[in-house]
Design a protein around this motif. Structure first.
Motif, short mmCIF file in Angstrom:
data_model
loop_
_atom_site.label_atom_id
_atom_site.label_comp_id
_atom_site.label_asym_id
_atom_site.label_seq_id
_atom_site.Cartn_x
_atom_site.Cartn_y
_atom_site.Cartn_z
N PRO A 271 52.88 -72.68 -6.40
CA PRO A 271 52.91 -70.88 -5.66
C PRO A 271 51.74 -70.92 -4.98
O PRO A 271 51.06 -71.17 -4.59
CB PRO A 271 52.76 -69.79 -6.97
N GLU A 272 51.64 -70.00 -3.75
CA GLU A 272 51.02 -70.17 -2.48
C GLU A 272 49.58 -69.40 -2.60
O GLU A 272 48.02 -70.67 -2.26
CB GLU A 272 51.71 -69.20 -1.03
N LEU A 273 49.49 -68.62 -3.40
CA LEU A 273 48.61 -68.54 -4.58
C LEU A 273 47.57 -69.12 -4.92
O LEU A 273 45.71 -69.59 -4.91
CB LEU A 273 48.31 -66.77 -5.94
N LEU A 274 47.62 -70.03 -5.90
CA LEU A 274 47.45 -71.24 -6.75
C LEU A 274 47.05 -72.32 -5.98
O LEU A 274 46.26 -72.58 -5.85
CB LEU A 274 47.88 -71.23 -7.88
N VAL A 275 47.95 -72.64 -4.65
CA VAL A 275 48.08 -73.93 -3.94
C VAL A 275 46.55 -72.98 -2.82
O VAL A 275 45.22 -73.96 -2.63
CB VAL A 275 49.04 -73.90 -2.59
N GLY A 276 46.30 -71.99 -2.59
CA GLY A 276 45.16 -71.52 -1.66
C GLY A 276 43.77 -71.43 -2.48
O GLY A 276 42.65 -71.85 -1.85
N MET A 277 43.78 -71.28 -3.40
CA MET A 277 43.14 -70.92 -4.84
C MET A 277 42.16 -73.08 -5.41
O MET A 277 41.78 -73.15 -5.29
CB MET A 277 43.16 -70.18 -6.04
N HIS A 278 43.08 -73.41 -5.03
CA HIS A 278 42.90 -75.12 -5.46
C HIS A 278 42.45 -75.61 -3.72
O HIS A 278 41.20 -76.06 -4.35
CB HIS A 278 43.98 -75.94 -5.48
N MET A 279 42.39 -75.12 -2.86
CA MET A 279 41.95 -75.58 -1.55
C MET A 279 40.28 -75.03 -1.93
O MET A 279 39.42 -76.09 -1.75
CB MET A 279 42.53 -75.63 -0.70
N VAL A 280 40.36 -74.01 -2.01
CA VAL A 280 38.80 -73.39 -2.18
C VAL A 280 38.07 -73.89 -3.71
O VAL A 280 37.45 -74.17 -3.73
CB VAL A 280 38.55 -72.19 -2.16
N GLY A 281 39.06 -74.64 -4.71
CA GLY A 281 37.85 -74.78 -5.23
C GLY A 281 37.78 -76.16 -5.17
O GLY A 281 36.87 -77.07 -5.83
N ALA A 282 38.72 -77.22 -3.76
CA ALA A 282 38.63 -78.55 -3.85
C ALA A 282 36.92 -78.56 -2.96
O ALA A 282 35.92 -79.17 -3.42
CB ALA A 282 39.61 -78.97 -2.94
N VAL B 128 32.28 -77.22 -15.39
CA VAL B 128 33.19 -76.49 -14.96
C VAL B 128 34.02 -76.11 -14.29
O VAL B 128 35.86 -75.71 -14.05
CB VAL B 128 33.13 -74.06 -15.44
N VAL B 129 33.83 -76.36 -12.84
CA VAL B 129 34.30 -76.01 -11.57
C VAL B 129 35.52 -77.22 -11.99
O VAL B 129 36.88 -76.77 -11.75
CB VAL B 129 33.40 -76.85 -10.89
N THR B 130 35.46 -78.50 -12.08
CA THR B 130 36.10 -79.37 -12.91
C THR B 130 37.14 -79.07 -13.65
O THR B 130 38.45 -79.15 -13.28
CB THR B 130 35.14 -81.11 -13.11
N LEU B 131 37.35 -77.93 -14.54
CA LEU B 131 37.80 -78.44 -15.68
C LEU B 131 38.10 -76.68 -14.68
O LEU B 131 40.23 -76.28 -15.26
CB LEU B 131 37.01 -77.48 -16.84
N VAL B 132 38.66 -76.14 -14.42
CA VAL B 132 38.86 -74.36 -13.24
C VAL B 132 39.90 -75.65 -13.14
O VAL B 132 41.02 -75.25 -12.27
CB VAL B 132 37.79 -73.83 -13.31
N GLN B 133 39.37 -76.56 -11.40
CA GLN B 133 39.71 -76.83 -10.60
C GLN B 133 41.40 -77.34 -11.36
O GLN B 133 42.72 -77.71 -10.74
CB GLN B 133 39.28 -77.77 -10.27
N GLY B 134 41.53 -78.70 -12.58
CA GLY B 134 41.91 -79.04 -13.13
C GLY B 134 42.92 -78.31 -13.68
O GLY B 134 44.13 -79.24 -13.90
N ALA B 135 42.43 -77.59 -13.95
CA ALA B 135 43.46 -76.35 -14.77
C ALA B 135 45.03 -75.87 -13.17
O ALA B 135 45.64 -75.98 -13.66
CB ALA B 135 42.98 -75.14 -15.71
N ILE B 136 43.83 -75.28 -12.55
CA ILE B 136 44.49 -74.66 -11.51
C ILE B 136 45.61 -75.47 -10.56
O ILE B 136 46.73 -75.16 -10.40
CB ILE B 136 44.14 -74.65 -10.42
N GLY B 137 45.18 -76.70 -10.91
CA GLY B 137 46.13 -77.97 -10.02
C GLY B 137 47.54 -78.39 -10.68
O GLY B 137 48.38 -78.47 -10.21
N TYR B 138 47.37 -77.80 -12.00
CA TYR B 138 48.56 -78.51 -13.53
C TYR B 138 48.97 -77.18 -13.27
O TYR B 138 50.80 -77.61 -13.19
CB TYR B 138 47.41 -78.70 -14.63
N VAL B 139 48.40 -76.07 -13.40
CA VAL B 139 49.23 -74.70 -13.69
C VAL B 139 50.44 -74.81 -11.84
O VAL B 139 51.16 -74.81 -12.09
CB VAL B 139 48.44 -73.39 -13.44
#
Length: 310
Positions: free
Chosen positions: A274-285, A256-267
């Motif tokens: 966008p800064e918010l998504l980049v920040g979410m991607h860093m926490v997702g890592a 699940v974490v991988t799928l969400v992280q991958g989705a955020i990365g492509y979006v």
């Protein structure tokens, strides 16, 4: 202090440690994404002769973002110090089962690396956000998340016995973890080569083609995903009762974490970062690193602390 009280406090400390290690990646990301890396012009003071930011009409948000990250960094060090102290106290106060020597040594690493992070943060300011220092800052945090996750597992389930998976399947798991490390490293390079490198005046910190390195990062994610699919199949074929069921649950959390992280990365890639998504991607890592660590730890049957103390 009673052994039961020390055991409860140690439980709180080891869990808090992994939480704050993930949170510091989020606040560090906020520093980078707002271009606040030099919001405080010196270290350890925010300004020469002044520990905290000074408020005046021309004050921007940058000093407060940077200082907030420094405050959380101090909390991280404090929590890591408590982990060391309480683990040592657990051993001498009669807590059963007592932490092993290996666990005590592992418990020291978050404190050592967190202090190193503080020093590295100061050097990063001194050398005006040198990309190697900025990147190292993030990677050490990822290592800290990994170690902290293992500390949680080792505290709640201290007794490791037989492996739940065969040798080949365990090698597959460790190969997956290795690729996860590559994913995180390439992700750091992607961020450092793009518009959110951490410096408001410099569009990038690593002088590489951001599109090329983003594609390389994406390729490593697909390799990790393929290994994760294979590992998931193997875990569902494992016959090990409750330990195997627990391993499958950890594996699905990682999926699940991988799928969400991958989705955020492509979006984020296709929407202009966008800064918010980049920040979410860093926490997702950070969450990906923690989930991978918990999954690998579950490849062995582990007795829970509660069962060992009864």
């Amino acid at each position: 202090m009673q052994p039961q009280t020390i055991a409860r406090l140690t439980t709180i400390a080891v869990v808090s440690n992994v939480v704050v290690q993930i949170l510091i990646i989020g606040t560090g990301g906020a520093v980078r994404l707002t271009g606040s890396g030099l919001g405080c012009s010196t270290w350890p003071n925010c300004e020469p002769g002044q520990f905290t930011p000074s408020f005046h009409d021309a004050t921007s948000i940058h000093p407060y973002v940077e200082f907030g990250n420094r405050v959380l960094g101090a909390v991280v060090v404090l929590v890591a110090l408590l982990v060391v102290a309480l683990v040592q106290a657990s051993r001498v106060s009669g807590v059963r089962p007592a932490p092993t020597i290996a666990y005590q040594r592992l418990a020291v690493l978050p404190l050592v690396l967190s202090v190193l992070q503080a020093v590295l943060g100061g050097l990063t300011v001194r050398f005006e956000l040198h990309p190697a220092l900025v990147g190292s800052h993030f990677l050490i945090s990822a290592v800290l998340v990994w170690i902290s996750a293992w500390l949680v597992t080792g505290w709640f389930r201290p007794m490791r016995s037989r492996p739940v998976l065969g040798a080949g399947a365990r090698r597959l798991g460790w190969a997956m973890a290795t690729v996860a490390g590559v994913v995180v490293i390439l992700g750091m390079i992607v961020t450092g080569s793009g518009p959110h490198s951490g410096d408001a005046d410099v569009g990038y910190r690593f002088a590489v083609d951001p599109v090329a390195v983003a594609r390389l990062h994406s390729a490593s994610v697909w390799v990790f995903s393929a290994l994760l699919v294979a590992f998931t199949v193997v875990t569902h074929r494992a016959d090990g009762g409750a330990p195997a069921s627990r391993m499958r649950r950890h594996t699905w959390v990682l999926v699940v974490v991988t799928l969400v992280q991958g989705a955020i990365g492509y979006v984020q890639y296709f929407t202009g970062l966008p800064e918010l998504l980049v920040g979410m991607h860093m926490v997702g890592a950070a969450l990906l690193v923690a989930a991978t660590a918990f999954t690998l730890a579950s490849m062995y049957e582990r007795s829970p602390r509660a069962a060992l103390t009864n």
